[in-house]
Design an enzyme around this catalytic site. Sequence first.
Site, PDB file in Angstrom:
ATOM      1  N   HIS A 224       0.818  -1.209   0.000  1.00 53.96           N
ATOM      2  CA  HIS A 224       0.000   0.000   0.000  1.00 53.96           C
ATOM      3  C   HIS A 224       0.853   1.261   0.000  1.00 53.96           C
ATOM      4  O   HIS A 224       1.898   1.332   0.641  1.00 53.96           O
ATOM      5  CB  HIS A 224      -1.015  -0.006   1.144  1.00 53.96           C
ATOM      6  CG  HIS A 224      -0.453   0.147   2.521  1.00 53.96           C
ATOM      7  ND1 HIS A 224      -0.238   1.377   3.104  1.00 53.96           N
ATOM      8  CD2 HIS A 224      -0.067  -0.781   3.430  1.00 53.96           C
ATOM      9  CE1 HIS A 224       0.233   1.196   4.319  1.00 53.96           C
ATOM     10  NE2 HIS A 224       0.359  -0.097   4.555  1.00 53.96           N
ATOM     11  N   ASP A 243       6.150   1.684   6.769  1.00 51.61           N
ATOM     12  CA  ASP A 243       4.715   1.385   6.560  1.00 51.61           C
ATOM     13  C   ASP A 243       4.080   2.368   5.579  1.00 51.61           C
ATOM     14  O   ASP A 243       3.456   3.351   5.987  1.00 51.61           O
ATOM     15  CB  ASP A 243       4.005   1.431   7.927  1.00 51.61           C
ATOM     16  CG  ASP A 243       2.572   0.910   7.822  1.00 51.61           C
ATOM     17  OD1 ASP A 243       1.807   1.140   8.769  1.00 51.61           O
ATOM     18  OD2 ASP A 243       2.223   0.327   6.774  1.00 51.61           O
ATOM     19  N   GLU A 277      -5.194   1.892   2.355  1.00 49.46           N
ATOM     20  CA  GLU A 277      -5.138   0.678   3.194  1.00 49.46           C
ATOM     21  C   GLU A 277      -5.350   1.043   4.655  1.00 49.46           C
ATOM     22  O   GLU A 277      -6.026   0.332   5.402  1.00 49.46           O
ATOM     23  CB  GLU A 277      -3.785  -0.032   3.030  1.00 49.46           C
ATOM     24  CG  GLU A 277      -3.665  -1.354   3.798  1.00 49.46           C
ATOM     25  CD  GLU A 277      -3.079  -1.226   5.190  1.00 49.46           C
ATOM     26  OE1 GLU A 277      -3.074  -2.228   5.927  1.00 49.46           O
ATOM     27  OE2 GLU A 277      -2.648  -0.110   5.585  1.00 49.46           O
ATOM     28  N   GLU A 278      -4.808   2.165   5.067  1.00 49.95           N
ATOM     29  CA  GLU A 278      -4.795   2.526   6.482  1.00 49.95           C
ATOM     30  C   GLU A 278      -6.173   2.894   7.022  1.00 49.95           C
ATOM     31  O   GLU A 278      -6.348   3.051   8.234  1.00 49.95           O
ATOM     32  CB  GLU A 278      -3.822   3.698   6.709  1.00 49.95           C
ATOM     33  CG  GLU A 278      -2.376   3.398   6.355  1.00 49.95           C
ATOM     34  CD  GLU A 278      -1.680   2.487   7.363  1.00 49.95           C
ATOM     35  OE1 GLU A 278      -0.472   2.273   7.225  1.00 49.95           O
ATOM     36  OE2 GLU A 278      -2.379   1.960   8.277  1.00 49.95           O
ATOM     37  N   ASP A 305       3.821  -5.567   3.053  1.00 50.81           N
ATOM     38  CA  ASP A 305       3.477  -4.424   3.898  1.00 50.81           C
ATOM     39  C   ASP A 305       4.418  -4.437   5.095  1.00 50.81           C
ATOM     40  O   ASP A 305       4.284  -5.269   5.974  1.00 50.81           O
ATOM     41  CB  ASP A 305       2.011  -4.521   4.360  1.00 50.81           C
ATOM     42  CG  ASP A 305       1.573  -3.272   5.130  1.00 50.81           C
ATOM     43  OD1 ASP A 305       0.395  -3.210   5.523  1.00 50.81           O
ATOM     44  OD2 ASP A 305       2.422  -2.397   5.354  1.00 50.81           O
ATOM     45  N   HIS A 382       3.004   4.594  11.916  1.00 52.91           N
ATOM     46  CA  HIS A 382       1.911   5.527  12.212  1.00 52.91           C
ATOM     47  C   HIS A 382       2.375   6.711  13.050  1.00 52.91           C
ATOM     48  O   HIS A 382       1.565   7.334  13.765  1.00 52.91           O
ATOM     49  CB  HIS A 382       0.743   4.827  12.919  1.00 52.91           C
ATOM     50  CG  HIS A 382       0.107   3.769  12.078  1.00 52.91           C
ATOM     51  ND1 HIS A 382      -1.060   3.130  12.411  1.00 52.91           N
ATOM     52  CD2 HIS A 382       0.498   3.209  10.896  1.00 52.91           C
ATOM     53  CE1 HIS A 382      -1.359   2.228  11.484  1.00 52.91           C
ATOM     54  NE2 HIS A 382      -0.429   2.262  10.557  1.00 52.91           N
TER      55      HIS A 382
HETATM   56 ZN   LIG Z   1       0.834  -0.895   6.452  1.00 56.48          ZN
END
Ligand SMILES: [Zn+2]
Length: 424
Positions: A224, A243, A277-278, A305, A382
Amino acid sequence: MNLSHRAWVSATLVTGLVGAAQAGPLVWVSMGEDAYQLLRAAGARMEQVEQRTVPIRVPGPKAGTTLGSETIHLLRVDEDALPRLSHEVHEKLNRCGGYIAHASREEGRRTIARFISPPKQALAPPNYVIDNAAQVNALLPLLQESQVRSTITKLSTEYKNRYYTTTGGVTASDGLVNTWKQLAAGRTDVTVKPYKHPAWPQRSVILTIKGTTKPKEIVVIGGHMDSTIGFTSENSIAPGADDDASGVASLQEVARVLLTSGYQPRRTLQFIAYAAEEVGLRGSAAIAADYKAQGKKVVGALQLDMTNYQGGVSDVTMITDYTNAAQNNFVKSLAAFYLPTLTVNDSACGYACSDHASWTNNGFVASFPFEAPMGQHSPYIHTAQDTLDKSGNTANHAIKFSRLALAYAVELGSDGPAPASPRP
Ligand SMILES: [Zn+2]
């Protein structure tokens, strides 16, 4: 196991609003027990909660996997509570994703029902035979760590963030289209297309190498492109180096080597950078459902991922839940045959932890080799600290996943021993 409607345990829970400021529209989502309890603890406005038990495969006491189960909740929740949920899932459960967004209650019920009894695979499983050693071993040395590193650097520094609704997210997607078109330059059998999602601006990107003898059979390698820090807006700093700039970089390097070496698959190969995706696997869910609706023959999907943070002793961790056991074993056999120095183990990831779940949910075969056992993966995801320096400013870990993905692409893409010689 296909239970009738009566089996639905339905309870209507209406809890107090979380501050008038966050009273957004109510949206349908499904999530695992742990994420659901976090949402409740956060006091999010939710209603019409239903739950089902889904069978999953988890690492066995010894080797292999065993059957377990997971409670999945389907509910309507305040949309503004979801970024907070992503944040909490990361902070408290130390994992990503955690929920799937649904257009309606019915769609949510169908999704969960398909996890309980997956639709019959339209395609007979391919022969998971390793019979392309000469070709794979000729291509593996062409993969370059420096290429993967420069892609991670580009994606994680040229845009403030790659969120699915921000300028950075849209520009990153457009940038990927251009980069992949340059890689494909001169190949008439290759197309690069953005995949439009009507509900949000960031587009997924699909590079297709058309197969020669079995063009209708498709092998997917995806990751992603979006990034998040939970509450993410135009000026938020969400580099997402691990990520998931790392996964996109790992698969882009495979495409680069296959294209520049003149490799010609018999089956069609698709490299996909998923949008959104998130925020509930929205991009991959749309694409997988579309492929299903069109009756497309996806032979297998591989998800990359987070490939660049070696938080555990093992090199590759195969995710066991919401993936396909037979293909997982094939991927492990590819690692053992082509990359014998790699250590590989198993781990469960939880509901909706990445885009593989979208393929599985639509009755396709999917696998997800991950950077570390769950819980030992990058603690920086994140956040604004998810940067390349957290991996020692190298892509030494991510390149391992390029090698594994290349072996996967060529062995499944070739569908049998290689023709005499690749196209000049
Ligand atoms: Zn991810």
